[in-house]
Design an enzyme around this catalytic site. Structure first.
Site, mmCIF file in Angstrom:
data_model
loop_
_atom_site.group_PDB
_atom_site.id
_atom_site.type_symbol
_atom_site.label_atom_id
_atom_site.label_comp_id
_atom_site.label_asym_id
_atom_site.label_seq_id
_atom_site.Cartn_x
_atom_site.Cartn_y
_atom_site.Cartn_z
ATOM 1 N N CYS A 399 0.832 -1.202 0.000
ATOM 2 C CA CYS A 399 0.000 0.000 0.000
ATOM 3 C C CYS A 399 0.875 1.264 0.000
ATOM 4 C CB CYS A 399 -0.962 -0.037 1.171
ATOM 5 S SG CYS A 399 -2.330 1.139 1.015
ATOM 6 N N HIS A 527 -3.491 -5.317 0.044
ATOM 7 C CA HIS A 527 -2.952 -5.821 1.310
ATOM 8 C C HIS A 527 -2.987 -7.353 1.303
ATOM 9 C CE1 HIS A 527 -2.766 -2.048 3.788
ATOM 10 N NE2 HIS A 527 -3.573 -1.631 2.827
ATOM 11 N N GLU A 529 -1.691 -9.425 3.227
ATOM 12 C CA GLU A 529 -1.673 -10.043 4.556
ATOM 13 C C GLU A 529 -3.054 -10.493 5.017
ATOM 14 O OE1 GLU A 529 -1.835 -5.500 5.443
ATOM 15 O OE2 GLU A 529 -1.045 -6.862 3.912
#
EC number: 6.3.4.2
Length: 644
Positions: A399, A527, A529
């Site tokens: 990001c 993102h 994750e």
């Protein structure tokens, strides 16, 4: 539908989220479909505008909901996909009731907490509990975590709602698990049960009786203490579960299983579980937990962030790194670096801290630059990106990390010294990162590009990141951003070696960048994750870990499959050394020479590369080299390359 309500006592942050997730893990191992609900008794509509220092990270769901980080625990543990309604807040409930009142649904009645608010809570829970979270099948069990502690004034409407709810759904369908702290004062060295007794008494005073008491403690609790809690809290000894501090949260479901939780829930909730048909789910957890104990070879990753003083600010990033490190059979060592400490201002005001932080960055095996907002620490992130680029250090940007990498590249490769983001400098002459049209400046909550979006790889793209994903045409990942790369500068950036290997479906938003001639310099606007799982690590994170231990080329050559030894939980330093030595001897026999043709030790590579520190710009040159250790001389491995 069966319901398990998880409440907390004594203090907040006692581990209710992990306990609730562990209940779900155990029930899933019995082939039951499980869903989860998190209740946050604050008036905010959602977690979107929370400070990371106060509540930790904001977790993003597929549908774009910004929720509490505990929902990330549920998704990772249970491998399910939750929705915005799985997170209930006081703000959402009151908003719903007020809207109903405004449209006349209460027919002129006086709207009160009881029954209108409590009824709305019960109806919400019943509705969401029926929503599929894995495939199309409806859940059979709903785990509900009530945030805060029993007795908090903001949580009382929810406690009252569940007091009524237990009669609404009948006793055999509703179970209460109360998580309480059992402190161990150093002065006495004896576990104290009074806080738990008081907490249970208060819970009973609200009309709820615990079926299970989960005691959280620093050390294992003896049978005598367990019986004391059983006696004073009016539950059976088998209903007192002791969970002490463990090295890994992956041990928690296993410890709960050992305490007979599955058998108790089977009887209490009439689940009719056939123990002989339990899946291998828990065996995977056993392997995972065992691997966390046996892995010894380390990989250090520097997280260059803005909120590093509170580790929960990067909870999903840390979990994704852990998943990838375990898959690669490495023990993760995290190095948190506050990005503002890498800036020129720190060199002037606190030179020792500046040099120390740069040294820690240089000594790490890999670098991760996570997301964030605002101007503070941005220049430090940009400097870290430059160091990783110029010194061939594996790096993953996420990001804001992608935006920092693009700005750095434009400044130092394109010569656009005033390159910046309009978030920091709206008047910059070279706006490499710009505001998105969807962003409404008059409102912050819910105005970003949120949720799962499709990312399309460029035609004919043979990038590292695409191979890590398995060479698909497109992928779906979760987003949370308000700014994007200015497409006007893309041709210039690509001409100088920055590859934009994936975009959105309209090919207007840049999603992934890579650098040519770099072992691993990858940044994503999304993102990754959020979709990482313990048994299915996120590809960008796995790539970072493998590149940081010089294993990425071999992994790609194998078709992006981990070797059986990397997936094993019994690997050891000695085993890897033996395999490396065996292959070295074979190469000696084949070539008939005293040194393999490509037998350059990693230490030799370090020595030859130690001069790369001189390529760093003069203002940060001394930071890495001034104390006599080069950026690649001590990365913690210390062994020769034993190619797999």
């Amino acid at each position: 539908m069966k319901y398990i309500l998880v409440t907390g006592g004594v203090i907040s942050g006692v581990g209710k989220g992990v306990i609730a997730s562990s209940f779900g893990t155990l029930l899933k191992s019995c082939q039951l479909d499980v869903t989860s609900i998190k209740i946050d008794p604050y008036i905010n509509i959602d977690a979107g505008t929370f400070s990371p220092y106060e509540h930790g990270e904001v977790y993003v769901l597929d549908d774009g909901a910004e929720v509490d980080l505990d929902l990330g625990n549920y998704e990772r543990f249970l491998d399910i996909t939750l929705h915005r309604d799985n997170n209930i807040t006081t703000g959402k409930i009151y908003k719903l009731v007020i809207e109903k009142e405004r449209t006349g649904e209460y027919l002129g009645k006086t709207v009160q907490v009881v029954p209108h608010i409590t009824d709305a809570i019960q109806e919400w829970v019943e509705r969401v509990a029926q929503t599929p979270v894995q495939g199309s099948s409806k859940p059979q069990v709903c785990i509900i975590e009530l945030g805060g502690t029993i007795g908090d004034i903001e949580g009382m409407p929810f406690v009252e709602a569940f007091r009524q709810f237990q009669f609404r759904v009948k006793r055999e369908n509703f179970c209460v698990a109360h998580v309480s702290l059992v402190p161990l004062p150093k002065a006495t060295g004896e576990p104290k049960t009074k806080p738990t007794q008081s907490s249970v008494r208060e819970l009973r005073g609200c009309g709820l009786s615990p079926d299970l008491i989960v005691c959280r403690s620093e050390k294992p609790i003896g049978l005598e203490v367990k019986e004391k809690i059983s006696n004073f809290c009016h539950v059976g000894p088998d209903q007192v579960i002791c969970i002490h501090d463990l090295n890994s949260i992956y041990h928690v479901p296993l410890l709960m299983e050992q305490n007979g939780v599955i058998e108790y829930l089977n009887e209490r909730l009439q689940l009719n579980i056939d123990m002989s048909k339990r899946t291998k789910c828990l065996q995977h957890w056993r392997d995972l937990a065992r691997r966390t104990e046996t892995v010894r070879r380390e990989v250090s990753i520097a997280i260059v962030g803005k909120y590093t003083k509170f580790a929960d600010s990067y909870a999903s990033v840390v979990k994704a790194l852990q998943h990838a490190a375990l898959a690669a059979n490495r023990k993760l060592v995290l190095v948190f670096i506050e990005s503002c400490q890498l800036e020129q201002e720190t060199l002037v005001s606190e030179p020792s801290k500046y040099h120390k932080e740069w040294q820690r960055l240089c000594d790490s095996d890999g670098i991760l630059v996570p997301g964030g907002f605002g101007s503070r620490g941005m220049e430090g992130k940009i400097r870290a990106c430059r160091w990783a680029r110029e010194n061939q250090k594996p790096m993953l940007g996420i990001c804001l990390g992608l935006q920092a990498a693009v700005i750095e590249f434009a400044r130092n490769k394109l010569g656009l010294k005033d390159a910046n983001t309009t978030e920091i400098d709206p008047q910059t002459g070279n706006a490499l990162v710009i505001d998105m049209p969807e962003h409404h400046t008059g409102q912050l909550g819910g105005t970003m590009r949120l949720g799962k979006r499709t990312t399309v790889f460029s035609e004919g793209c043979t990038s590292i990141i695409r191979q890590l994903y398995g060479n698909p045409k497109s992928i779906e990942e979760r987003h949370r951003h308000r700014y994007e790369v200015n497409p006007k500068y893309v041709p210039q950036l690509e001409e100088h070696g920055m590859r934009f290997v994936a975009t959105d479906v309209d090919k207007t938003r840049m999603e992934i960048i890579e650098l040519r001639d770099h072992p691993y310099f990858v940044a994503t606007q999304y993102h990754p994750e959020y979709l990482s799982r313990p048994l299915k690590p996120s590809p960008p994170f796995l790539g970072l870990i493998l590149a940081s231990v010089d294993r990425l080329p071999q992994y790609i050559q194998r078709g992006c499959r981990l070797s059986p030894r990397q997936l094993s939980d019994a690997s050891s330093d000695e085993e890897e050394t033996y395999v490396g030595a065996t292959k070295l001897m074979k190469s000696l026999q084949i070539t008939g020479t005293t040194t393999p043709t490509n037998g350059i030790s990693r230490n030799a590579c370090r020595s030859s590369n130690s001069s790369t520190i001189s390529t760093v710009s003069s203002d940060i040159e001394g930071a890495c080299g001034g104390v006599g250790v080069g950026p690649t001389t001590t990365n913690g491995h210390g062994e020769d390359i034993g190619k797999e």
